[in-house]
Every structure is written in C-alpha cells, then in structure tokens.
Enzyme design. Sequence first.
Site, PDB file in Angstrom:
ATOM      1  N   LYS A 166      39.770  51.197  33.351  1.00 25.84           N
ATOM      2  CA  LYS A 166      38.887  52.180  33.573  1.00 25.84           C
ATOM      3  C   LYS A 166      39.139  52.714  35.207  1.00 25.84           C
ATOM      4  CE  LYS A 166      34.697  49.657  35.864  1.00 25.84           C
ATOM      5  NZ  LYS A 166      33.283  49.836  36.340  1.00 25.84           N
ATOM      6  N   GLY A 217      42.801  44.637  38.604  1.00 26.55           N
ATOM      7  CA  GLY A 217      41.245  44.063  37.752  1.00 26.55           C
ATOM      8  C   GLY A 217      41.284  44.221  40.036  1.00 26.55           C
ATOM      9  N   THR A 218      39.932  43.167  39.508  1.00 25.72           N
ATOM     10  CA  THR A 218      38.866  42.632  40.904  1.00 25.72           C
ATOM     11  C   THR A 218      40.325  42.468  41.904  1.00 25.72           C
ATOM     12  OG1 THR A 218      37.214  42.198  40.268  1.00 25.72           O
ATOM     13  CG2 THR A 218      38.019  41.286  42.584  1.00 25.72           C
ATOM     14  N   SER A 227      33.636  40.903  37.151  1.00 27.06           N
ATOM     15  CA  SER A 227      33.243  40.960  37.921  1.00 27.06           C
ATOM     16  C   SER A 227      32.726  41.831  38.921  1.00 27.06           C
ATOM     17  CB  SER A 227      32.601  38.986  38.164  1.00 27.06           C
ATOM     18  OG  SER A 227      33.352  39.277  38.972  1.00 27.06           O
ATOM     19  N   GLY A 285      29.943  31.010  51.435  1.00 28.65           N
ATOM     20  CA  GLY A 285      30.725  30.044  50.180  1.00 28.65           C
ATOM     21  C   GLY A 285      32.075  30.392  50.512  1.00 28.65           C
ATOM     22  N   ILE A 320      33.911  33.862  49.591  1.00 24.20           N
ATOM     23  CA  ILE A 320      34.107  35.150  50.335  1.00 24.20           C
ATOM     24  C   ILE A 320      33.711  35.515  51.776  1.00 24.20           C
ATOM     25  CG2 ILE A 320      33.414  37.754  50.248  1.00 24.20           C
ATOM     26  CD1 ILE A 320      33.847  37.508  46.870  1.00 24.20           C
ATOM     27  N   ALA A 324      41.156  33.868  39.272  1.00 21.74           N
ATOM     28  CA  ALA A 324      42.135  34.761  39.496  1.00 21.74           C
ATOM     29  C   ALA A 324      42.821  33.283  38.574  1.00 21.74           C
ATOM     30  CB  ALA A 324      42.898  35.035  40.401  1.00 21.74           C
ATOM     31  N   HIS A 339      60.125  13.961  54.827  1.00 18.39           N
ATOM     32  CA  HIS A 339      59.491  14.020  56.439  1.00 18.39           C
ATOM     33  C   HIS A 339      60.473  14.938  57.207  1.00 18.39           C
ATOM     34  CE1 HIS A 339      58.077  12.355  60.355  1.00 18.39           C
ATOM     35  NE2 HIS A 339      59.914  12.022  60.693  1.00 18.39           N
TER      36      HIS A 339
END
Length: 466
Positions: free
Chosen positions: A33, A39-40, A145, A182, A184, A320, A444
């Site tokens: 859309k 996406g997010t 979401s 959390g 975010i 993701a 190392h």
Amino acid sequence: MTYDVIVIGSGPGGYVAAIRAAQLGMKTAIVEKYPTLGGTCLNVGCIPSKALLDSSEHYHNAAHTFETHGINLKDLKVNLKQMIARKDDVVKQNVDGIQFLMKKNKIDVHQGLGSFVDKNTIKVTKDDGKSEEITGKNIIIATGSKPANLPFIELDKDRIITSTEALKLKEIPKHMIVIGGGVIGMELGSVYGRLGAKVSVVEYMDGIIPTMDKTMGKELQKSLKKLGFDFYLKHKVTGVTKKGKEVTVVAEDSKGEKVEIKGDYVLVSIGRRPYTDGLNAEAAGVKLTERGQVEVNDHLQTNVSNIYAIGDVVKGAMLAHKAEEEGVFVAETIAGQKPHINYLLIPGVVYTWPEVASVGYTEEQLKEKGIKYKAGKFPFMASGRARASMDTDGLVKVLADASTDEILGVHMIGPRTADMIAEAVVAMEYRASAEDIARMSHAHPTYTEAFKEACLAATDNRALHV
Ligand code: FAD
Ligand code: NAD
C-alpha cells in the site's frame, strides 16, 4: 492473469517470500500500500533506527572518548537535520534495492491497499481510489504490525510520539520520557541520550528488556545509567498529558504511590500490534486470534488452505529475520518442499552500546523447565581487544547442559555482540558442546575470544584470561 503466489505486504517477510517463490519458478506478485517497498523494517524500523544509532554513537564517542584516544576536536556540535537526511538516504538506498530485486526476479509489484474479495481474489486499491483485481492460487499475508498504544494516551505525533516520529524529530529533546523499557525504548532512547537529551524510562516490569536473560537487562541498565538514563521500574503509567511544550507522565509505583515526570517528549514504546486493517480477511474466511493475529498452524497456513501468513502479523517474535525465515518457509512449502525453522535459534539483538545479543534458552527459562545447567561467564573488562577500543562494559554468558555440555543458551552484552551471536547460532544449530567451542581457535585480539573464554568457563571453570 492468475498468479501462482500473491504476497500482501512488502516487509522483510513479504519481499523475501516473493523472491523465494520466484526463484522456485512461481509466477509471483507483491501488493504494497505504501509507495516504497520494504515495510516497517526498511522504512521506519530496523534500518533507519540503526542509521541514527550509528550517527549518534559517532557523536557520543567524539564528545566523550576521542580525547582519551588522543584526538582533540574543537566546536563539536550535532547537525540533526543532516543526521536525519543521511538516515533518509540510507533508507532510500535500501528501499530502491528491494524495487530492483523485484524487477530482477520478475515479480509484479502492485502498489495499493490489498483486500480480499474471496480466497483467490485480491482487490488492489490505489490512493486515488482506482482499483484492479488480481487472482492467485496461493496468497501470503505479510501485513506486519503497527505501534501499540494505551487506551488513555492520545498520540499527537508531535510531542507524544511512537518510534515512527522519533526517527524524524526536528530537535533534540531536552527530556525524553520513554514509556516501555523494551527494545525500541532502549534503542531510540539511546539515540537521543547520546545526543544530549535526558532520558527517563518508565517500565511496568522489574527490569528493562524483560524478555531477555535477566543478566542482560541488569548490565544494560548499568551502562545506560552512565549515559544519564533514569529508570522508573515497576511503574505503571496511568496518564499522559501535554500543555504547550511540556508533557507529563503520571505513573503508579509498586506501593501504589503516584509519581509525576515532566519532560518535552514522550516516546510510547510498549510493543506492536498485528496489522490487518483494510485487509478484509473475513471475505476469504480467514480466522484471526483474539489478539488480532492471523491464526496459523505449524506450516504457517491459515484455516483457508491456500492462504498463508508470516512475520509480525502471526504469533512469535516480531523480528525482521524471523519474518524472512517464514517467508522462505512458506514459499518452499507451496513449492512442495519440506522446510524447517528452529524458532529457539532465532537470535535477538538490541542495538544499544554495548549491544545485547541472545540465542537459545535464558537462565530463567532453564530454571523454569527444571533443566540442569552450568553457566560460564567472561567479562569484556578482561578482553585485550575491548580494552584497546575502550569498550569494556558487559560480558558473555554461556549456559550448557550440566551432563552433556551441549550449549543451551548464549547471552552477550558488549561491543559488536550483534555480529558475534552468529557464532553461537551456528554452534547451537550443530549442537556443539561448550568444550567444542573452547577448543576452536579464535583470532587474537578479537571480541569473539570472549565467547571462547565463556565456553571455557562453562567447561570446568577453566577460562584462561580471568
Ligand atoms: P512489515 O515490515 O511491518 O511490513 C508489512 C508491510 O505490509 C508494510 O509495508 C505495510 O504497508 C504493508 N501492508 C499492510 N497491510 C497491507 C494491505 N492490506 N495491502 C498492502 N500492503 C499492506 N527487527 C529486527 O529484526 N531488527 C531490528 O533491528 C529491528 N528494529 C526495529 C526498529 C523499529 C523502530 C521498529 C518499529 C521495528 C524494528 N524491528 C526490528 C522489527 C521489524 O521491523 C519487524 O519485525 C519486521 O518489519 C516485520 O516484517 P513483516 O514483513 O512481518 O512486516
Ligand atoms: P517490547 O515488547 O520490546 O517492549 C515493550 C516494553 O514495554 C516491555 O518491556 C513491557 O514490559 C513494557 N510495557 C508494556 N506496557 C507498559 C505500560 N503500560 N507501562 C510501562 N511499560 C509497559 O516492544 P517495543 O520496544 O515497542 O518493540 C516492538 C517490537 O519491535 C518488539 O517486538 C521488537 O522485537 C521489535 N523491535 C526489534 C528490534 C531489534 O530487533 N533490535 C528493535 C526495535 C523493535
């Protein structure tokens, strides 16, 4: 034209499902859309937040550690407009990349809101109201979401904001109040904390990043306190108000006492909700759960046999790479293959500094399950590489089965653990013992030696450098 597969939503779940379906020879379409793909995650999530985390970390280091490194800077200041513009450019490069991948894989992109007409037909409605119908033998719902909110909070998207607005602020807040400790909250709180904002975190539970191993939250809290964060743990938010440029968060502490915190921005980061608005899933007879997720079985198939769902819109971690694995899984299932996802081994990362990264069981989960385990820890303070880079906060914790020594969980907080956790995923995927890792050579000096040392510590407590 009838497609073999129509994917609704072009986030990491959807676009990966489309690419895998096309690779497997299926005629594929994707419906999105928004004008850009990705996406997010690509537009308002993973990528822009990491771009700002990187920029703000550079500033923080320039302001606080460069002098110790012997680098003196004069007139250091933040150009927030440029920082946001660079972030936008990074997003553009990524979303354009997805457009290219669609073309390369001969996937038809239909821009518009996808809604079910029936179980094989999707109506795609563009912003100007014009619509077309496309049909598919199989449909994959990957609609993702949106930020969740509390019923009494009015998001004005100016000073009372979600992550989406926090990625494009026009000024550095003086005092940002973060509701929800959390992922975010800690990541975006860090961005503005590093740029000079005071950050207060109001969290309902007794620790931050509460779904991760408890040691991680405790260690992260110590590091963020050094950055100037205040924490209001076991506080339940009961109200948020705004008066001019001032915002007030009212909370109740564990004794039921009222606490008032005043600031100039409130970031609401209390989780995300599955998104199916406008999808008209009922027209196809697709069932949703009480929490609004699309209900799926172990094959990620809905109650309608040709319709599948993946990513944030179904159960499980909202990540993701989880969405991507599910995208591949469903495309391969439709092609008749028998794919598998080991959900226990999907790592979780918090891109604060120090970074937090985890895979497998937490210590709390092992206790709850009554599994006998041994724990080996190694602090970054004892790592030569970490001392060289001045990144000595944090530790690696390895949990191994008490009798077989199989690694059951790895929890890391420290420099570059987001990348280091991959070694633990490989080890656990191949069911390695702590001793297996302890006997492998690690270059190392590297941060990865801390994982080897924690494995040594789990194997008869024989770490070498602590
Ligand atoms: P989404 O990425 O949400 O994509 C869904 C897409 O579907 C959207 O483009 C939407 O416009 C479209 N859509 C919805 N309905 C329709 C419809 N009816 N018709 C057409 N199109 C539709 N995860 C990580 O693993 N690592 C991170 O570092 C990370 N950082 C994050 C930072 C922030 C600030 C946020 C908010 C999230 C972050 N996440 C991160 C989570 C990650 O973004 C999600 O888990 C991931 O995007 C889910 O992918 P998805 O494909 O399920 O859905
Ligand atoms: P989250 O679930 O990580 O954290 C929400 C926090 O808010 C929890 O600690 C919870 O206890 C607290 N909370 C809930 N209601 C509250 C209340 N009324 N008062 C005070 N605290 C309250 O959610 P998020 O940080 O909003 O992130 C959403 C999703 O996005 C997560 O599932 C996460 O996996 C994903 N994400 C991932 C990354 C990453 O992988 N690095 C980054 C950002 C977002």
